[in-house]
Design an enzyme around this catalytic site. Structure first.
Site, PDB file in Angstrom:
ATOM      1  CB  SER A  62      -0.962  -0.015   1.194  1.00 36.43           C
ATOM      2  OG  SER A  62      -1.732   1.139   1.190  1.00 36.43           O
ATOM      3  CE  LYS A 111      -9.005  -4.245   6.299  1.00 37.31           C
ATOM      4  NZ  LYS A 111      -9.328  -5.145   5.196  1.00 37.31           N
ATOM      5  CG  ASN A 195     -17.881 -19.237   5.644  1.00 40.44           C
ATOM      6  OD1 ASN A 195     -17.162 -18.611   4.883  1.00 40.44           O
ATOM      7  ND2 ASN A 195     -17.450 -19.632   6.833  1.00 40.44           N
TER       8      ASN A 195
HETATM    9  P1  NAD Z   1     -10.731 -13.799   7.056  1.00 40.89           P
HETATM   10  O1  NAD Z   1      -9.785 -14.534   7.928  1.00 40.89           O
HETATM   11  O2  NAD Z   1     -11.510 -12.674   7.613  1.00 40.89           O
HETATM   12  O3  NAD Z   1     -11.787 -14.871   6.453  1.00 40.89           O
HETATM   13  C1  NAD Z   1     -11.362 -16.127   6.021  1.00 40.89           C
HETATM   14  C2  NAD Z   1     -12.502 -16.831   5.282  1.00 40.89           C
HETATM   15  O4  NAD Z   1     -11.980 -18.043   4.727  1.00 40.89           O
HETATM   16  C3  NAD Z   1     -13.676 -17.234   6.168  1.00 40.89           C
HETATM   17  O5  NAD Z   1     -14.869 -17.118   5.447  1.00 40.89           O
HETATM   18  C4  NAD Z   1     -13.379 -18.702   6.460  1.00 40.89           C
HETATM   19  O6  NAD Z   1     -14.533 -19.443   6.800  1.00 40.89           O
HETATM   20  C5  NAD Z   1     -12.827 -19.132   5.115  1.00 40.89           C
HETATM   21  N1  NAD Z   1     -12.038 -20.359   5.221  1.00 40.89           N
HETATM   22  C6  NAD Z   1     -10.940 -20.569   6.002  1.00 40.89           C
HETATM   23  N2  NAD Z   1     -10.512 -21.840   5.842  1.00 40.89           N
HETATM   24  C7  NAD Z   1     -11.352 -22.423   4.943  1.00 40.89           C
HETATM   25  C8  NAD Z   1     -11.445 -23.712   4.370  1.00 40.89           C
HETATM   26  N3  NAD Z   1     -10.576 -24.676   4.699  1.00 40.89           N
HETATM   27  N4  NAD Z   1     -12.429 -23.945   3.470  1.00 40.89           N
HETATM   28  C9  NAD Z   1     -13.307 -22.985   3.137  1.00 40.89           C
HETATM   29  N5  NAD Z   1     -13.282 -21.761   3.660  1.00 40.89           N
HETATM   30  C10 NAD Z   1     -12.326 -21.484   4.551  1.00 40.89           C
HETATM   31  O7  NAD Z   1      -9.889 -13.348   5.785  1.00 40.89           O
HETATM   32  P2  NAD Z   1     -10.174 -12.103   4.818  1.00 40.89           P
HETATM   33  O8  NAD Z   1      -9.526 -10.910   5.352  1.00 40.89           O
HETATM   34  O9  NAD Z   1     -11.629 -12.073   4.522  1.00 40.89           O
HETATM   35  O10 NAD Z   1      -9.341 -12.524   3.524  1.00 40.89           O
HETATM   36  C11 NAD Z   1      -9.802 -13.548   2.651  1.00 40.89           C
HETATM   37  C12 NAD Z   1      -8.984 -13.506   1.378  1.00 40.89           C
HETATM   38  O11 NAD Z   1      -9.231 -12.268   0.705  1.00 40.89           O
HETATM   39  C13 NAD Z   1      -7.476 -13.547   1.615  1.00 40.89           C
HETATM   40  O12 NAD Z   1      -6.890 -14.316   0.606  1.00 40.89           O
HETATM   41  C14 NAD Z   1      -7.027 -12.104   1.460  1.00 40.89           C
HETATM   42  O13 NAD Z   1      -5.713 -11.981   0.993  1.00 40.89           O
HETATM   43  C15 NAD Z   1      -8.001 -11.624   0.404  1.00 40.89           C
HETATM   44  N6  NAD Z   1      -8.227 -10.181   0.425  1.00 40.89           N
HETATM   45  C16 NAD Z   1      -8.023  -9.525  -0.731  1.00 40.89           C
HETATM   46  C17 NAD Z   1      -8.249  -8.169  -0.782  1.00 40.89           C
HETATM   47  C18 NAD Z   1      -8.016  -7.452  -2.080  1.00 40.89           C
HETATM   48  O14 NAD Z   1      -7.971  -6.219  -2.086  1.00 40.89           O
HETATM   49  N7  NAD Z   1      -7.885  -8.167  -3.176  1.00 40.89           N
HETATM   50  C19 NAD Z   1      -8.683  -7.476   0.351  1.00 40.89           C
HETATM   51  C20 NAD Z   1      -8.901  -8.195   1.524  1.00 40.89           C
HETATM   52  C21 NAD Z   1      -8.658  -9.554   1.547  1.00 40.89           C
END
Ligand code: NAD
Length: 330
Positions: A62, A111, A195
């Protein structure tokens, strides 16, 4: 391009001559994964500061992106990353006011906590329950969540309009909630959320409750293990999104999608994961001939939205896309 004492590559641009100075010619293939180019000649007593408060945070792209955007727009502002967790978050937020900073980005683990230290929240941040951008207007701190805005803007950038349509989003964590709430606020007609039955499932149920109560969108949640429901909901949707961490390290070769028969060529498939840029999930979409997008667009446009909130100006996203590719971030 030169090497710092730690061996990382840095480009120094000297205005107005635009000289590139080489300190080492022995560099063969330094991966220019990160070089940050703040135009030092712009820094002076009027330089404004925005922060990035998270822990861990040193890996974040960022500051590189925002500082390039400030430089490109000729705005006398810099972003610096601060290693801040919940234990010192309150003091760090007070510092935004005390130092007259323009604002800050906020990431994990702050956050969902930072809202209570702010004066106001945007409607989306309020509903999502998460803040990733703080704006300081003469001592009044407002919290915004630009992740969902970034997702929607990345679709628009590709000419994709999902308003009035049905989508299926897998995930109930931070990224998923931001996407689901923003999509509902922006006029998506129906959202099916899937989920696994883990600690995030309840958050998904809460998102469904909020969407159904506060927006015109209809939301439902299902257990991801219910493959019949998954097949049925995807079949009715124009877009399928992975908003779980599956696909990124250490789960690079994993997806929750059972097989490619759940997909069809006219389905739009998106992944929030941006590293790697091609996940197993997106690979399956490619195999079927779907239009697919990784998380790069969401990342770029959530930053562009924060930039606009701080500066009132639009980020030059075309330039930024090219720059992010040049420096190896995309
Ligand atoms: P988080 O920890 O808040 O949520 C994780 C999610 O993954 C939950 O819904 C959980 O139930 C699910 N999960 C975990 N293990 C699992 C499994 N074995 N099978 C199925 N589902 C499973 O994480 P987050 O902050 O929401 O991030 C999620 C993804 O999004 C990450 O890869 C992160 O890098 C990406 N992300 C990208 C951006 C972007 O700007 N592109 C922004 C935020 C997050």
């Amino acid at each position: 391009i030169c090497l710092t004492s730690r061996g990382s590559a840095v480009r120094i641009r000297q205005r107005p001559l635009n000289i590139i100075i080489c300190r080492s010619l022995t560099v063969k293939s330094v991966r220019l994964s990160y070089y940050n180019m703040v135009d030092m000649s712009m820094l002076n007593g009027y330089t404004e500061l925005v922060g990035l408060m998270a822990s861990p945070i040193r890996h974040s792209h960022s500051p590189a992106m925002q500082n390039e955007a400030f430089r490109r727009a000729g705005i006398n502002c810099v972003q610096l990353a601060f290693e801040v967790d919940n234990s010192c978050l309150k003091e760090a937020v007070h510092a935004i006011r005390a130092l007259g900073m323009r604002g800050s980005n906020v990431s994990m683990p702050n956050k969902t906590v930072v809202g209570k230290y702010l004066d106001k929240l945007s409607p989306a941040a309020q509903l999502i329950g998460s803040v990733n951008t703080i704006v300081n207007d003469h001592g009044v701190l407002t919290g915004y969540c630009t992740d969902g805005i970034g997702f929607m803007a990345s679709l628009k950038d590709e000419g994709i309009d999902i308003t009035g349509k049905k989508i299926t989003v897998v995930g109930a964590g931070g990224a998923a909630t931001a996407i689901q709430i923003q999509a509902a606020l922006d006029g998506v007609a129906e959202i099916s959320i899937f989920n696994v039955k883990d600690q995030f499932y309840e958050a998904g149920e809460e998102t469904v409750r909020k969407i159904n109560k506060f927006t015109d969108c209809k939301a439902s949640i299902y257990d991801l293990a219910d493959h019949a429901a998954l097949r049925r909901e995807i079949a009715d949707s124009c877009l399928l999104s992975n908003a779980t961490g599956l696909g990124m390290k250490p789960y690079e070769d994993i997806t929750w999608l059972p097989d490619t028969t759940f997909l069809r060529p006219d389905l739009i498939v998106t992944d929030t994961v941006y590293a790697p840029s091609m996940t197993k999930f997106l690979g399956m979409a490619r195999e079927v001939g779907c239009r697919y997008m990784n998380g790069h667009g969401m990342m770029l446009f959530q930053g562009a939205a924060a930039f606009q909130l701080w500066t009132g100006k639009q980020m030059d996203v075309d330039h930024m896309k090219q720059w992010l590719r040049e420096v190896g971030i995309f």
